[in-house]
Write an enzyme that holds these catalytic residues in place. Structure first.
Site, PDB file in Angstrom:
ATOM      1  N   HIS A 211      -1.553   1.878 -10.075  1.00 18.59           N
ATOM      2  CA  HIS A 211      -2.038   0.610 -10.619  1.00 18.59           C
ATOM      3  C   HIS A 211      -0.946   0.001 -11.483  1.00 18.59           C
ATOM      4  CE1 HIS A 211      -6.653   0.598  -9.987  1.00 18.59           C
ATOM      5  NE2 HIS A 211      -6.092   1.321  -9.049  1.00 18.59           N
ATOM      6  N   CYS A 242      -8.720  -4.517 -12.962  1.00 15.40           N
ATOM      7  CA  CYS A 242      -8.924  -3.209 -13.589  1.00 15.40           C
ATOM      8  C   CYS A 242     -10.340  -3.190 -14.137  1.00 15.40           C
ATOM      9  CB  CYS A 242      -7.923  -2.993 -14.720  1.00 15.40           C
ATOM     10  SG  CYS A 242      -8.192  -1.431 -15.597  1.00 15.40           S
ATOM     11  N   ASN A 251      -4.657  -2.705  -8.812  1.00 22.51           N
ATOM     12  CA  ASN A 251      -3.875  -1.980  -7.814  1.00 22.51           C
ATOM     13  C   ASN A 251      -2.469  -2.559  -7.682  1.00 22.51           C
ATOM     14  OD1 ASN A 251      -5.967  -0.179  -6.578  1.00 22.51           O
ATOM     15  ND2 ASN A 251      -6.965  -2.148  -6.255  1.00 22.51           N
TER      16      ASN A 251
HETATM   17 MG    MG Z   1      -7.317   1.482  -7.215  1.00 23.98          MG
END
Ligand code: MG
Length: 306
Positions: A211, A242, A251
């Site tokens: 991330h 998030c 991501n």
């Molecule tokens: Mg993810």
């Protein structure tokens, strides 16, 4: 590290599942299928197409069965479905999904908050799923989330992650996807822990799910590539946000990862330009915020010219 010959990378596109499930916008089945078709056309060969979770929990993922059935499946492409429990497995198998993802957290607190059960209870659930899925010929990857740290517990002992991964592999997981779920990992940590995972399980069994919450996504990918990781998860446009920090990046964006990989002489078989066009389509047509730097750069260039 050698860049003299091309390194093959296995890129696992999570946008239609991990991306969309964390967005407010709810796409129609038709739009989700169109997204998946576009990604295949861009070169994606491993795509997470949906989640067989109860729609009460994730309305964005409702009717993943319909999505799976509506896809015009191409040979050589693996269409993956997230399976949270036995009911989800039944739905996935009825929809002829042959590649499944299961999940458990490395953090006891996160596992409780996310799934309302202990890690051990989750592992038992995964064992039940894999005991049914593997003899039926399904391929499985297992996500372990929060591997580099957790907002509730702080540090996570990576030895515990390795032991958890051992158990998941023993149960039949083909790949362990190490999830930096809140983007807390740092380059030296990623280098150190990925080297341990590679030594323990081998390159074919290790994937990294990064991330970009703190802007470390591409840097961490570089660290992991350097020690030999050759499978990465990413999300078209960097969509997905998030869930622990509204407004923060989520991501790692597929475009940003591809830009890095191309510079390293590594080939994921996916077109950066084509994925950027898909990200712009997500933003312009489906009103989903796209954080990927490469795509935002492309957009600004076009705006200058326009
Ligand atoms: Mg993810």
């Amino acid at each position: 590290m050698s860049t003299e010959r091309t390194q093959a990378i296995r890129l696992f596109e999570v946008g239609p599942r991990d991306g969309l499930q964390n967005e407010d916008a709810i796409l129609s089945v038709e739009s989700r299928v169109e997204l998946i078709h576009k990604l295949v056309d861009a070169g994606s060969r491993d795509i997470e197409i949906g989640s067989f979770v109860h729609p009460k929990w994730l309305p964005q993922m409702a009717a993943s069965d319909e999505v799976a059935r509506a896809i015009d499946r191409k040979p050589g492409v693996n269409y993956w479905g997230l399976v949270p429990n036995m009911r989800g497995l039944e739905r996935a198998m009825r929809a002829e999904v042959s590649h499944i993802a299961v999940f458990v957290s490395a953090s006891e607190t996160h596992n409780h908050k996310n799934l309302n059960r202990s890690i051990e209870e989750s592992v038992a659930g995964v064992a039940e799923i894999l005991a049914e899925a593997r003899p039926a010929g399904l391929t499985a990857r297992a996500y372990i989330s929060m591997v580099f740290g957790c907002p509730y517990e702080g540090e996570i002992d990576f030895s515990d992650v390795l032991e958890l991964g051992d158990r998941l592999i023993d149960m039949g997981a083909d790949v362990i996807a190490l999830g930096d779920t809140t983007g807390v990992g740092t380059p030296l940590q990623v280098r150190r822990e990925c080297a341990r995972a590679l030594e323990r399980w081998g390159v074919e069994r290790v994937a990294l799910h990064l991330h970009d919450t703190r802007g470390m996504g591409v840097t961490n990918a570089m660290s992991a590539f350097d020690v030999g990781v050759r499978a990465f998860d990413s999300s078209v446009g960097g969509i997905g946000g998030c869930p622990f920090a509204p407004g923060a990046a989520g991501n790692l964006g597929t475009e940003d990862l591809l830009y890095l990989l191309e510079s390293l002489g590594a080939d994921a078989g996916v077109s950066l330009e084509a994925v950027s066009e898909i990200a712009l389509w997500l933003q312009d047509v489906n009103h989903i915020n796209v954080p990927s730097r490469c795509t935002n750069y492309l957009r600004s260039q076009r705006a200058d010219r326009g």
